[in-house]
Design a protein around this motif. Structure first.
Motif, short mmCIF file in Angstrom:
data_model
loop_
_atom_site.label_atom_id
_atom_site.label_comp_id
_atom_site.label_asym_id
_atom_site.label_seq_id
_atom_site.Cartn_x
_atom_site.Cartn_y
_atom_site.Cartn_z
N ARG A 227 0.84 -1.19 0.00
CA ARG A 227 0.00 0.00 0.00
C ARG A 227 0.88 1.25 0.00
N ASN A 228 0.53 2.20 -0.83
CA ASN A 228 1.25 3.47 -0.91
C ASN A 228 0.48 4.48 -0.07
N TYR A 229 1.05 4.85 1.07
CA TYR A 229 0.36 5.77 1.98
C TYR A 229 0.56 7.22 1.59
N ALA A 230 1.52 7.49 0.73
CA ALA A 230 1.73 8.87 0.28
C ALA A 230 0.78 9.23 -0.86
N ARG A 231 0.39 8.22 -1.65
CA ARG A 231 -0.46 8.44 -2.82
C ARG A 231 -1.35 7.21 -2.98
N LEU A 232 -2.63 7.32 -2.66
CA LEU A 232 -3.50 6.15 -2.61
C LEU A 232 -3.79 5.55 -3.98
N GLY A 233 -3.67 6.33 -5.04
CA GLY A 233 -4.00 5.85 -6.38
C GLY A 233 -3.37 4.52 -6.73
N PRO A 234 -2.06 4.34 -6.50
CA PRO A 234 -1.44 3.06 -6.85
C PRO A 234 -1.91 1.89 -6.00
#
Length: 239
Positions: free
Chosen positions: A119-126
């Motif tokens: 999970r990418n917590y800086a940018r949820l899109g990915p």
């Protein structure tokens, strides 16, 4: 890590049409220009995406398959394989691992590009659940499934697909990139590919500015001179 000259065959595995074009189309175009053969494997048809309420799921799936084929042509890719899983419902299952391992054994790539399973917590899109499921299943298919002749033995017994070792995986959408690809020469083709996904990008009046700003930030992080553009990956060696 692989040298550019060692990359002859490349497999890109993503969940949806447009995932590779947002995450790595500039890199794909650069690899194709250098002589690599690139194959796309899309786990879903993207039938749950888009903004046109007049299209049912079947109509959206057909539209998005056509968009992906048009986008692939922008960067020189002709071989596109759709696995037919339902958009929004992908799980990191044994069936998915087998289906991706099959394509790996068919294509026999040196390099695989896929979404990060984290999970990418800086940018949820990915971090779409399908992205994470496909990323995890792809890594499992790379190691151990595709290289192990005893994994999914029907692939060898029924289809004649010998085991294959992928040497490296590049993950898109990661919070911890360590491999940057200068795509300054191919950024226009990346944007052209993204525009081919009309159901996803037609409403984005600032698409060109958005992409260039994002890739310029990557280039700065990579230490490239001002005016350059880069795509970012986390490189995973499989040995």
């Amino acid at each position: 890590m692989l040298d550019d000259a060692e990359i002859k065959n490349v497999l890109v595995v993503t969940a949806h049409p447009d995932d590779i074009d947002f995450g790595g189309a500039g890199t794909v175009a650069k690899l194709v220009d250098a002589g690599a053969d690139v194959v796309y494997c899309l786990v879903t048809d993207g039938d749950a995406g888009g903004f046109d309420r007049k299209l049912d799921n079947g109509g959206m799936a057909a539209a998005r398959r056509a968009e992906q084929m048009a986008a692939a042509r922008c960067v020189g890719v002709e071989d596109i394989r759709f696995l037919g899983y339902r958009d929004g419902m992908v799980e990191q299952s044994l069936d998915l691992r087998r289906d991706i391992a099959r394509v790996i054994r068919q294509v026999r790539p040196d390099l695989v590009l896929a979404s990060t399973p984290e999970r990418n917590y800086a940018r949820l899109g990915p971090s779409h659940p399908d992205h994470r499921a496909v990323g995890g299943a792809t890594l499992d298919a790379v190691y151990p499934d595709a290289r192990n002749p005893y994994a999914f033995p029907e692939l060898l017994a029924d289809e004649g697909l010998e085991a294959w070792i992928v040497r490296e995986v590049w993950l898109m959408g990661t919070m911890t990139p360590d491999r940057y690809v200068d795509v300054t020469a191919t950024v226009d083709r990346k944007i052209e590919a993204l525009r081919a996904h009309e159901s996803q990008t037609a409403h984005m009046d600032n698409l060109d500015e958005f992409v260039r700003s994002w890739l310029a930030t990557n280039a700065a992080a990579a230490g490239l001179p001002e005016g350059r553009f880069a795509e970012a990956f986390q490189a995973v060696a499989t040995a």
